[in-house]
Design a protein around this motif. Structure first.
Motif, mmCIF file in Angstrom:
data_model
loop_
_atom_site.group_PDB
_atom_site.id
_atom_site.type_symbol
_atom_site.label_atom_id
_atom_site.label_comp_id
_atom_site.label_asym_id
_atom_site.label_seq_id
_atom_site.Cartn_x
_atom_site.Cartn_y
_atom_site.Cartn_z
ATOM 1 N N CYS A 80 113.821 98.364 1.614
ATOM 2 C CA CYS A 80 115.225 98.283 2.022
ATOM 3 C C CYS A 80 115.278 98.042 3.526
ATOM 4 C CB CYS A 80 115.936 99.586 1.652
ATOM 5 S SG CYS A 80 117.666 99.609 2.143
ATOM 6 N N ASN A 81 116.103 97.094 3.929
ATOM 7 C CA ASN A 81 116.222 96.741 5.345
ATOM 8 C C ASN A 81 117.567 97.171 5.931
ATOM 9 O OD1 ASN A 81 114.998 95.527 7.655
ATOM 10 N ND2 ASN A 81 116.288 93.721 7.383
ATOM 11 N N GLN A 82 118.262 98.114 5.282
ATOM 12 C CA GLN A 82 119.598 98.511 5.713
ATOM 13 C C GLN A 82 119.608 99.503 6.867
ATOM 14 O OE1 GLN A 82 121.396 99.518 1.738
ATOM 15 N NE2 GLN A 82 123.084 98.381 2.638
ATOM 16 N N PHE A 83 118.485 100.062 7.219
ATOM 17 C CA PHE A 83 118.460 101.118 8.235
ATOM 18 C C PHE A 83 117.669 100.653 9.443
ATOM 19 C CE2 PHE A 83 118.720 103.046 4.011
ATOM 20 C CZ PHE A 83 119.957 103.656 4.129
ATOM 21 N N GLY A 84 118.367 100.177 10.442
ATOM 22 C CA GLY A 84 117.731 99.754 11.681
ATOM 23 C C GLY A 84 116.849 98.525 11.542
ATOM 24 N N GLY A 85 117.024 97.746 10.482
ATOM 25 C CA GLY A 85 116.214 96.545 10.298
ATOM 26 C C GLY A 85 114.721 96.863 10.231
ATOM 27 N N GLN A 86 114.375 98.002 9.625
ATOM 28 C CA GLN A 86 112.987 98.468 9.658
ATOM 29 C C GLN A 86 112.116 97.945 8.517
ATOM 30 O OE1 GLN A 86 113.423 102.746 10.000
ATOM 31 N NE2 GLN A 86 113.821 102.585 12.193
ATOM 32 N N GLU A 87 112.668 97.040 7.698
ATOM 33 C CA GLU A 87 111.864 96.380 6.667
ATOM 34 C C GLU A 87 112.204 94.897 6.631
ATOM 35 O OE1 GLU A 87 109.140 95.740 5.285
ATOM 36 O OE2 GLU A 87 109.075 97.699 4.321
ATOM 37 N N PRO A 88 111.816 94.163 7.697
ATOM 38 C CA PRO A 88 112.161 92.743 7.769
ATOM 39 C C PRO A 88 111.238 91.835 6.952
ATOM 40 C CG PRO A 88 110.951 93.379 9.731
ATOM 41 C CD PRO A 88 111.175 94.644 8.916
ATOM 42 N N SER A 89 110.107 92.332 6.505
ATOM 43 C CA SER A 89 109.112 91.497 5.830
ATOM 44 C C SER A 89 109.497 91.164 4.395
ATOM 45 C CB SER A 89 107.763 92.209 5.820
ATOM 46 O OG SER A 89 107.325 92.466 7.127
ATOM 47 N N CYS A 90 108.817 90.158 3.861
ATOM 48 C CA CYS A 90 108.975 89.816 2.442
ATOM 49 C C CYS A 90 108.086 90.744 1.616
ATOM 50 C CB CYS A 90 108.611 88.357 2.202
ATOM 51 S SG CYS A 90 106.838 88.018 2.358
ATOM 52 N N GLU A 91 108.309 90.737 0.303
ATOM 53 C CA GLU A 91 107.598 91.645 -0.586
ATOM 54 C C GLU A 91 106.080 91.453 -0.544
ATOM 55 O OE1 GLU A 91 110.366 90.005 -1.255
ATOM 56 O OE2 GLU A 91 111.800 91.424 -2.109
ATOM 57 N N ILE A 92 105.620 90.216 -0.410
ATOM 58 C CA ILE A 92 104.174 89.951 -0.356
ATOM 59 C C ILE A 92 103.567 90.607 0.879
ATOM 60 C CG2 ILE A 92 102.431 88.130 -0.069
ATOM 61 C CD1 ILE A 92 104.354 86.339 -1.755
ATOM 62 N N ASP A 93 104.243 90.463 2.018
ATOM 63 C CA ASP A 93 103.746 91.076 3.256
ATOM 64 C C ASP A 93 103.829 92.603 3.198
ATOM 65 O OD1 ASP A 93 103.200 88.558 4.249
ATOM 66 O OD2 ASP A 93 105.025 88.444 5.469
ATOM 67 N N ILE A 94 104.872 93.120 2.569
ATOM 68 C CA ILE A 94 105.016 94.573 2.431
ATOM 69 C C ILE A 94 103.859 95.124 1.591
ATOM 70 C CG2 ILE A 94 106.436 96.439 1.483
ATOM 71 C CD1 ILE A 94 108.884 94.504 2.007
#
Length: 180
Positions: A80-94
């Motif tokens: 989830c990227n809703q909190f401070g933009g702390q998950e900007p990556s795509c699923e593969i990179d995550i």
């Protein structure tokens, strides 16, 4: 039309008796019904790679899964990227980040919103089942929901609750028989 759509969503959640009625998209974009966890104890968590809580949560979630997987524990991670933009990556990179840094491979799903008009139906259901303190909204990354072997949401843990502090509740859920 919008009001009738809201009533439909509300009534469909009211009729739903477990998470097993919900279909989500996995990290590759394929539909996955949560019924795949039937008979398992499940931790559902919204995750982020660039959060101050990332290291402790991923490390401890891996430890819990290592300790209890043989007894039926699973972890479902929803970026989830809703909190401070702390998950900007795509699923593969995550997935690569979590596997490389933590040697951890939870069931990873497609990036979602957990709050607002575009919130995932899963998170709408989770918040309805176990509201939060003061408000039901998810307040930050790493809010955790514990689901029993029957698909019932049994407990909600805030972002600052460390996964290791969930052990007593996990063990109780694992000890309870499934009524499938």
């Amino acid at each position: 039309m919008l009001a009738s759509a809201r009533r439909f969503v509300s009534s469909s959640f009211a009729a739903m008796s477990s998470v097993y009625g919900i279909t989500v998209k996995d990290a590759q974009g394929k539909d996955t019904n949560l019924e795949k966890y039937k008979g398992k104890v499940l931790i559902i968590v919204n995750v982020a790679s660039q959060c101050g809580l990332t290291n402790s949560n991923y490390t401890q979630l891996k430890e819990l899964l290592d300790q209890y997987k043989d007894q039926g524990l699973e972890v479902a991670a929803f970026p989830c990227n809703q909190f401070g933009g702390q998950e900007p990556s795509c699923e593969i990179d995550i997935a690569s980040f979590v596997a490389d840094k933590f040697k951890f491979e939870p069931d990873l799903f497609q990036k979602i919103d957990v709050n607002g008009d575009n919130a995932s139906p899963l998170y709408k259901y989770l918040k309805k089942e176990k509201g939060g303190t003061l408000i039901d909204a998810i307040k930050w990354n790493f809010t955790k929901f514990l689901v029993d072997r029957n698909g019932n949401v049994v407990k909600r843990f805030g972002p600052t609750t460390e996964p290791k502090d969930m052990k007593k509740d996990i063990e109780a859920a694992l000890a309870a028989p499934a009524k499938l």
